[in-house]
Design a protein around this motif. Sequence first.
Motif, mmCIF file in Angstrom:
data_model
loop_
_atom_site.group_PDB
_atom_site.id
_atom_site.type_symbol
_atom_site.label_atom_id
_atom_site.label_comp_id
_atom_site.label_asym_id
_atom_site.label_seq_id
_atom_site.Cartn_x
_atom_site.Cartn_y
_atom_site.Cartn_z
ATOM 1 N N GLU A 64 -10.568 -12.282 -6.761
ATOM 2 C CA GLU A 64 -9.829 -11.496 -7.745
ATOM 3 C C GLU A 64 -9.368 -10.199 -7.086
ATOM 4 O OE1 GLU A 64 -11.752 -10.060 -11.453
ATOM 5 O OE2 GLU A 64 -10.340 -11.456 -12.404
ATOM 6 N N ILE A 65 -8.051 -9.980 -7.060
ATOM 7 C CA ILE A 65 -7.479 -8.824 -6.374
ATOM 8 C C ILE A 65 -6.889 -7.860 -7.399
ATOM 9 C CG2 ILE A 65 -5.684 -8.048 -4.774
ATOM 10 C CD1 ILE A 65 -6.052 -10.574 -3.200
ATOM 11 N N ALA A 66 -7.262 -6.587 -7.268
ATOM 12 C CA ALA A 66 -6.706 -5.535 -8.118
ATOM 13 C C ALA A 66 -5.428 -5.019 -7.471
ATOM 14 C CB ALA A 66 -7.711 -4.392 -8.268
ATOM 15 N N PHE A 67 -4.400 -4.831 -8.286
ATOM 16 C CA PHE A 67 -3.124 -4.341 -7.764
ATOM 17 C C PHE A 67 -2.411 -3.528 -8.827
ATOM 18 C CE2 PHE A 67 -2.040 -8.183 -10.002
ATOM 19 C CZ PHE A 67 -0.764 -7.967 -10.516
ATOM 20 N N GLU A 68 -1.422 -2.791 -8.380
ATOM 21 C CA GLU A 68 -0.582 -2.016 -9.296
ATOM 22 C C GLU A 68 0.854 -2.125 -8.850
ATOM 23 O OE1 GLU A 68 -0.152 2.456 -11.285
ATOM 24 O OE2 GLU A 68 -1.810 2.006 -9.916
ATOM 25 N N ARG A 69 1.751 -2.315 -9.815
ATOM 26 C CA ARG A 69 3.188 -2.334 -9.542
ATOM 27 C C ARG A 69 3.806 -1.106 -10.200
ATOM 28 N NH1 ARG A 69 5.554 -8.408 -10.076
ATOM 29 N NH2 ARG A 69 7.170 -7.402 -8.872
ATOM 30 N N ALA A 99 10.585 6.119 -8.354
ATOM 31 C CA ALA A 99 11.868 6.395 -9.014
ATOM 32 C C ALA A 99 13.014 5.637 -8.364
ATOM 33 C CB ALA A 99 12.160 7.895 -8.985
ATOM 34 N N CYS A 100 12.823 5.176 -7.109
ATOM 35 C CA CYS A 100 13.945 4.544 -6.406
ATOM 36 C C CYS A 100 13.556 3.230 -5.734
ATOM 37 C CB CYS A 100 14.522 5.501 -5.364
ATOM 38 S SG CYS A 100 13.331 6.048 -4.119
ATOM 39 N N ALA A 101 12.376 2.715 -6.011
ATOM 40 C CA ALA A 101 11.942 1.471 -5.380
ATOM 41 C C ALA A 101 10.897 0.796 -6.257
ATOM 42 C CB ALA A 101 11.370 1.749 -3.993
ATOM 43 N N ARG A 102 10.631 -0.465 -5.934
ATOM 44 C CA ARG A 102 9.549 -1.206 -6.575
ATOM 45 C C ARG A 102 8.347 -1.185 -5.631
ATOM 46 N NH1 ARG A 102 12.597 -6.705 -7.289
ATOM 47 N NH2 ARG A 102 13.691 -5.833 -5.474
ATOM 48 N N LEU A 103 7.224 -0.723 -6.118
ATOM 49 C CA LEU A 103 6.054 -0.506 -5.278
ATOM 50 C C LEU A 103 4.954 -1.512 -5.605
ATOM 51 C CD1 LEU A 103 7.659 2.099 -4.896
ATOM 52 C CD2 LEU A 103 5.540 3.382 -5.122
ATOM 53 N N VAL A 104 4.254 -1.953 -4.569
ATOM 54 C CA VAL A 104 3.068 -2.787 -4.735
ATOM 55 C C VAL A 104 1.922 -2.113 -3.994
ATOM 56 C CG1 VAL A 104 1.975 -5.018 -4.321
ATOM 57 C CG2 VAL A 104 4.418 -4.913 -4.903
ATOM 58 N N LEU A 105 0.866 -1.768 -4.734
ATOM 59 C CA LEU A 105 -0.358 -1.222 -4.161
ATOM 60 C C LEU A 105 -1.491 -2.162 -4.535
ATOM 61 C CD1 LEU A 105 1.305 1.271 -5.855
ATOM 62 C CD2 LEU A 105 -0.116 2.591 -4.306
ATOM 63 N N TYR A 106 -2.479 -2.312 -3.659
ATOM 64 C CA TYR A 106 -3.575 -3.225 -3.994
ATOM 65 C C TYR A 106 -4.835 -2.824 -3.248
ATOM 66 C CZ TYR A 106 -3.666 -5.837 0.454
ATOM 67 O OH TYR A 106 -3.832 -6.213 1.769
ATOM 68 N N ASP A 107 -5.947 -3.389 -3.691
ATOM 69 C CA ASP A 107 -7.236 -3.218 -3.022
ATOM 70 C C ASP A 107 -7.607 -4.530 -2.341
ATOM 71 O OD1 ASP A 107 -7.460 -0.635 -4.008
ATOM 72 O OD2 ASP A 107 -8.727 -1.224 -5.715
ATOM 73 N N ARG A 108 -7.931 -4.465 -1.058
ATOM 74 C CA ARG A 108 -8.382 -5.668 -0.381
ATOM 75 C C ARG A 108 -9.696 -6.152 -1.014
ATOM 76 N NH1 ARG A 108 -6.520 -2.396 3.789
ATOM 77 N NH2 ARG A 108 -8.607 -1.716 4.427
ATOM 78 N N VAL A 167 -6.068 -10.813 6.471
ATOM 79 C CA VAL A 167 -5.481 -9.825 5.559
ATOM 80 C C VAL A 167 -4.020 -10.177 5.280
ATOM 81 C CG1 VAL A 167 -4.893 -7.390 5.255
ATOM 82 C CG2 VAL A 167 -7.059 -8.026 6.320
ATOM 83 N N VAL A 168 -3.294 -10.578 6.318
ATOM 84 C CA VAL A 168 -1.886 -10.962 6.146
ATOM 85 C C VAL A 168 -1.778 -12.148 5.182
ATOM 86 C CG1 VAL A 168 0.145 -11.891 7.314
ATOM 87 C CG2 VAL A 168 -1.203 -10.082 8.398
ATOM 88 N N GLU A 169 -2.638 -13.133 5.350
ATOM 89 C CA GLU A 169 -2.597 -14.308 4.475
ATOM 90 C C GLU A 169 -2.888 -13.924 3.026
ATOM 91 O OE1 GLU A 169 -5.481 -16.832 6.246
ATOM 92 O OE2 GLU A 169 -4.255 -17.252 8.027
ATOM 93 N N GLN A 170 -3.885 -13.064 2.807
ATOM 94 C CA GLN A 170 -4.242 -12.661 1.450
ATOM 95 C C GLN A 170 -3.128 -11.844 0.811
ATOM 96 O OE1 GLN A 170 -7.943 -10.662 2.294
ATOM 97 N NE2 GLN A 170 -9.160 -12.514 2.020
ATOM 98 N N LEU A 171 -2.539 -10.922 1.586
ATOM 99 C CA LEU A 171 -1.461 -10.106 1.049
ATOM 100 C C LEU A 171 -0.240 -10.959 0.738
ATOM 101 C CD1 LEU A 171 -0.092 -7.473 0.307
ATOM 102 C CD2 LEU A 171 0.317 -7.044 2.739
#
Length: 236
Positions: free
Chosen positions: A10-15, A45-54, A74-78
């Motif tokens: 289960e991965i926590a993320f924010e858009r 304000a000018c882009a779509r952002l993806v932040l997450y916790d490994r 990490v690349v595969e999970q992201l």
Amino acid sequence: MSRLRVGSIEIAFERMGRAGPVIVFESGLGEDMRGWEEVARPLSACARLVLYDRPGIGRSGPRVDTRVLLANTVVEQLTALLQAIDAPPPYILVGHSLGGFYIQAFARNRPQEVAAVVLIDSASPFEPPGAFGSTVLPRPGSIAAAEEAGFAPSAAAMLAGPAFPPVPLIVLAATAHDVTPEREALWQDVQAQTAALSPKGRLAIVQGSGHCIQNDRPQVVIAAVLKAMGEVGRDG
């Protein structure tokens, strides 16, 4: 903040943001996404952002694998997360410290999905073995221990694997690491080598900043990301 099950984790993320290119943030050793707050909100304000916790960090679920954490994992999970939340490439990748190392692995492994890269006082495969490891050993069995143990084999694999793509690359290097002048000079040399990975790479020295430039000088990071966005636009 949302949570999504990707495989068995289960991965926590924010858009954040509604329009513009997709910017993906990768945090440093054992760090969670909250460290990006001062940078992310203005950029939304000018882009779509993806932040997450490994996995094993912050508000993500525990890491089920007990082996060392390799950059390619990490690349595969992201990649799986980005696909699951329908965040389309090409991406502008932003990584701090060990997160910058993981971002380099992503760019090498999935070059067609990368528009530009911004590295913030990033770890690098060009580091002399053991030169910049943590001075405080992480707790055995912790996610930080797994991440740190995975650095050396991942660096070797990275140097032997695909080349870094010829995309816009901005490398921000701090100067206030509280180390000897010799170690500081070595770090700056490593950062210069990293910037030379791309013909469109450049090194920017952030005088007086500590390792976490996104917290010490958030405006510098914001400006670098905006510059990378502009360069992508010109390339297109």
